[in-house]
Design a protein around this motif. Sequence first.
Motif, PDB file in Angstrom:
ATOM      1  N   ARG A  80      26.061 -12.285 -11.984  1.00 15.06           N
ATOM      2  CA  ARG A  80      26.281 -10.927 -11.459  1.00 15.06           C
ATOM      3  C   ARG A  80      25.698 -10.804 -10.056  1.00 15.06           C
ATOM      4  O   ARG A  80      26.302 -10.202  -9.179  1.00 15.06           O
ATOM      5  N   GLY A  81      24.534 -11.397  -9.832  1.00 19.72           N
ATOM      6  CA  GLY A  81      23.937 -11.370  -8.494  1.00 19.72           C
ATOM      7  C   GLY A  81      24.807 -12.101  -7.487  1.00 19.72           C
ATOM      8  O   GLY A  81      25.031 -11.619  -6.375  1.00 19.72           O
ATOM      9  N   SER A  82      25.335 -13.255  -7.887  1.00 13.77           N
ATOM     10  CA  SER A  82      26.232 -14.004  -6.996  1.00 13.77           C
ATOM     11  C   SER A  82      27.502 -13.219  -6.725  1.00 13.77           C
ATOM     12  O   SER A  82      27.994 -13.192  -5.596  1.00 13.77           O
ATOM     13  N   ASP A  83      28.028 -12.581  -7.765  1.00 13.97           N
ATOM     14  CA  ASP A  83      29.244 -11.775  -7.582  1.00 13.97           C
ATOM     15  C   ASP A  83      28.996 -10.631  -6.611  1.00 13.97           C
ATOM     16  O   ASP A  83      29.846 -10.315  -5.779  1.00 13.97           O
ATOM     17  N   ARG A  84      27.831 -10.000  -6.720  1.00 10.76           N
ATOM     18  CA  ARG A  84      27.513  -8.889  -5.800  1.00 10.76           C
ATOM     19  C   ARG A  84      27.400  -9.393  -4.370  1.00 10.76           C
ATOM     20  O   ARG A  84      27.875  -8.742  -3.445  1.00 10.76           O
ATOM     21  N   ARG A  85      26.797 -10.561  -4.190  1.00 13.07           N
ATOM     22  CA  ARG A  85      26.685 -11.109  -2.832  1.00 13.07           C
ATOM     23  C   ARG A  85      28.063 -11.462  -2.267  1.00 13.07           C
ATOM     24  O   ARG A  85      28.351 -11.197  -1.110  1.00 13.07           O
ATOM     25  N   ARG A  86      28.915 -12.039  -3.125  1.00  9.67           N
ATOM     26  CA  ARG A  86      30.279 -12.359  -2.656  1.00  9.67           C
ATOM     27  C   ARG A  86      31.044 -11.073  -2.342  1.00  9.67           C
ATOM     28  O   ARG A  86      31.771 -11.008  -1.356  1.00  9.67           O
ATOM     29  N   ALA A  87      30.872 -10.053  -3.164  1.00  6.02           N
ATOM     30  CA  ALA A  87      31.560  -8.784  -2.930  1.00  6.02           C
ATOM     31  C   ALA A  87      31.114  -8.174  -1.614  1.00  6.02           C
ATOM     32  O   ALA A  87      31.926  -7.625  -0.866  1.00  6.02           O
ATOM     33  N   LEU A  88      29.846  -8.288  -1.319  1.00  2.12           N
ATOM     34  CA  LEU A  88      29.357  -7.761  -0.045  1.00  2.12           C
ATOM     35  C   LEU A  88      29.977  -8.532   1.112  1.00  2.12           C
ATOM     36  O   LEU A  88      30.407  -7.931   2.101  1.00  2.12           O
ATOM     37  N   ALA A  89      30.045  -9.842   0.993  1.00  2.00           N
ATOM     38  CA  ALA A  89      30.651 -10.641   2.068  1.00  2.00           C
ATOM     39  C   ALA A  89      32.103 -10.248   2.263  1.00  2.00           C
ATOM     40  O   ALA A  89      32.576 -10.129   3.395  1.00  2.00           O
ATOM     41  N   VAL A  90      32.801 -10.006   1.164  1.00  2.00           N
ATOM     42  CA  VAL A  90      34.205  -9.576   1.269  1.00  2.00           C
ATOM     43  C   VAL A  90      34.280  -8.207   1.927  1.00  2.00           C
ATOM     44  O   VAL A  90      35.114  -7.977   2.801  1.00  2.00           O
ATOM     45  N   HIS A 124      15.706 -10.078  -0.946  1.00  2.00           N
ATOM     46  CA  HIS A 124      15.993  -8.959  -0.047  1.00  2.00           C
ATOM     47  C   HIS A 124      17.457  -8.535  -0.153  1.00  2.00           C
ATOM     48  O   HIS A 124      17.760  -7.336  -0.162  1.00  2.00           O
ATOM     49  N   GLN A 125      18.365  -9.496  -0.260  1.00  2.00           N
ATOM     50  CA  GLN A 125      19.777  -9.148  -0.418  1.00  2.00           C
ATOM     51  C   GLN A 125      19.989  -8.356  -1.703  1.00  2.00           C
ATOM     52  O   GLN A 125      20.726  -7.371  -1.716  1.00  2.00           O
ATOM     53  N   GLU A 126      19.327  -8.777  -2.772  1.00  2.00           N
ATOM     54  CA  GLU A 126      19.478  -8.100  -4.051  1.00  2.00           C
ATOM     55  C   GLU A 126      18.988  -6.659  -3.957  1.00  2.00           C
ATOM     56  O   GLU A 126      19.664  -5.731  -4.433  1.00  2.00           O
ATOM     57  N   ALA A 127      17.843  -6.433  -3.347  1.00  2.00           N
ATOM     58  CA  ALA A 127      17.290  -5.083  -3.229  1.00  2.00           C
ATOM     59  C   ALA A 127      18.220  -4.190  -2.407  1.00  2.00           C
ATOM     60  O   ALA A 127      18.519  -3.054  -2.808  1.00  2.00           O
ATOM     61  N   LEU A 128      18.693  -4.695  -1.283  1.00  2.00           N
ATOM     62  CA  LEU A 128      19.594  -3.898  -0.443  1.00  2.00           C
ATOM     63  C   LEU A 128      20.922  -3.646  -1.158  1.00  2.00           C
ATOM     64  O   LEU A 128      21.466  -2.537  -1.083  1.00  2.00           O
ATOM     65  N   ALA A 129      21.443  -4.634  -1.824  1.00  2.00           N
ATOM     66  CA  ALA A 129      22.718  -4.474  -2.519  1.00  2.00           C
ATOM     67  C   ALA A 129      22.617  -3.426  -3.618  1.00  2.00           C
ATOM     68  O   ALA A 129      23.509  -2.590  -3.770  1.00  2.00           O
ATOM     69  N   LEU A 130      21.531  -3.455  -4.375  1.00  2.00           N
ATOM     70  CA  LEU A 130      21.372  -2.473  -5.448  1.00  2.00           C
ATOM     71  C   LEU A 130      21.291  -1.054  -4.881  1.00  2.00           C
ATOM     72  O   LEU A 130      21.875  -0.125  -5.430  1.00  2.00           O
ATOM     73  N   ALA A 131      20.576  -0.897  -3.768  1.00  2.00           N
ATOM     74  CA  ALA A 131      20.386   0.442  -3.193  1.00  2.00           C
ATOM     75  C   ALA A 131      21.617   0.918  -2.426  1.00  2.00           C
ATOM     76  O   ALA A 131      22.017   2.073  -2.562  1.00  2.00           O
ATOM     77  N   VAL A 132      22.217   0.042  -1.645  1.00  2.00           N
ATOM     78  CA  VAL A 132      23.300   0.469  -0.749  1.00  2.00           C
ATOM     79  C   VAL A 132      24.671   0.292  -1.391  1.00  2.00           C
ATOM     80  O   VAL A 132      25.469   1.227  -1.428  1.00  2.00           O
ATOM     81  N   LEU A 133      24.957  -0.883  -1.895  1.00  2.00           N
ATOM     82  CA  LEU A 133      26.294  -1.141  -2.432  1.00  2.00           C
ATOM     83  C   LEU A 133      26.484  -0.574  -3.829  1.00  2.00           C
ATOM     84  O   LEU A 133      27.515   0.002  -4.138  1.00  2.00           O
ATOM     85  N   ASP A 134      25.476  -0.751  -4.685  1.00  2.00           N
ATOM     86  CA  ASP A 134      25.585  -0.263  -6.050  1.00  2.00           C
ATOM     87  C   ASP A 134      25.140   1.188  -6.174  1.00  2.00           C
ATOM     88  O   ASP A 134      25.299   1.791  -7.236  1.00  2.00           O
ATOM     89  N   GLU A 135      24.544   1.715  -5.088  1.00  2.00           N
ATOM     90  CA  GLU A 135      24.112   3.116  -5.023  1.00  2.00           C
ATOM     91  C   GLU A 135      23.218   3.507  -6.195  1.00  2.00           C
ATOM     92  O   GLU A 135      23.363   4.574  -6.779  1.00  2.00           O
ATOM     93  N   LEU A 136      22.285   2.626  -6.538  1.00  2.00           N
ATOM     94  CA  LEU A 136      21.332   2.923  -7.607  1.00  2.00           C
ATOM     95  C   LEU A 136      20.094   3.574  -7.013  1.00  2.00           C
ATOM     96  O   LEU A 136      19.672   3.235  -5.899  1.00  2.00           O
ATOM     97  N   LEU A 154       8.927  -0.861  -2.610  1.00  2.00           N
ATOM     98  CA  LEU A 154       8.243  -1.785  -1.695  1.00  2.00           C
ATOM     99  C   LEU A 154       9.166  -2.937  -1.324  1.00  2.00           C
ATOM    100  O   LEU A 154       9.274  -3.308  -0.146  1.00  2.00           O
ATOM    101  N   ARG A 155       9.855  -3.482  -2.316  1.00  2.00           N
ATOM    102  CA  ARG A 155      10.772  -4.591  -2.061  1.00  2.00           C
ATOM    103  C   ARG A 155      11.917  -4.142  -1.141  1.00  2.00           C
ATOM    104  O   ARG A 155      12.299  -4.848  -0.216  1.00  2.00           O
ATOM    105  N   LEU A 156      12.435  -2.931  -1.378  1.00  2.00           N
ATOM    106  CA  LEU A 156      13.523  -2.412  -0.550  1.00  2.00           C
ATOM    107  C   LEU A 156      13.044  -2.183   0.880  1.00  2.00           C
ATOM    108  O   LEU A 156      13.750  -2.496   1.837  1.00  2.00           O
ATOM    109  N   SER A 157      11.838  -1.660   1.012  1.00  2.00           N
ATOM    110  CA  SER A 157      11.278  -1.435   2.348  1.00  2.00           C
ATOM    111  C   SER A 157      11.145  -2.762   3.095  1.00  2.00           C
ATOM    112  O   SER A 157      11.491  -2.853   4.282  1.00  2.00           O
ATOM    113  N   ARG A 158      10.654  -3.765   2.423  1.00  2.00           N
ATOM    114  CA  ARG A 158      10.518  -5.088   3.059  1.00  2.00           C
ATOM    115  C   ARG A 158      11.895  -5.666   3.411  1.00  2.00           C
ATOM    116  O   ARG A 158      12.058  -6.301   4.454  1.00  2.00           O
TER     117      ARG A 158
END
Length: 186
Positions: A80-90, A124-136, A154-158
């Motif tokens: 799922r993490g890999s899929d989210r990263r690929r989706a972001l790249a797309v 860092h990609q996971e934290a940003l993806a969850l907050a921005v792309l997944d809107e959690l 804290l992780r998102l801030s970093r």
Amino acid sequence: MTNSSRAPDRAARFSALYRATYADLVRFAQRRVDHSQAEDVVAEAFLVAWRRLDDLPKQAEDARAWLFGVARHTIMNSRRGSDRRRALAVRLATSVSTATDGAADLVAQQIDLAAAWNLLSEVHQEALALAVLDELTAPQAAVVLGISPVAFRLRLSRARRALRAHLDHRPQPTLAPASVTERHSS
């Protein structure tokens, strides 16, 4: 019974489980992921087993199946993490390709963003993806990652700081050749 008297029982039970299931669990993981990732999957499964040893089924075969379930869950989370990263790249590639001619700066910014994104760590990609792309929200993303909301913030801030640092260190565009030509002609 005190906790100190239970510790050897826990360690002995875990050791027995490890010896009985390690090879099977490695083969289970190798059939589903790249061989280089199989050891990580198995390590994660045994970490969960150690933490939840009291929840493990008492029968060895049931405990083995439980471990396979943990390994499968670990593999699915990784996918799922890999899929989210690929989706972001797309999404980044799509947004870059649909820009108009008048949006050259926007295209350049998106290319810089994509390059900076690739420089971020997976955490860092996971934290940003969850907050921005997944809107959690922070509490929701924290549940996904199995950490506290404070730790997620804290992780998102970093992650944001790291992304900003990568964007700030991008090479600045040079002067347009047309302005240099104008100086020479006048």
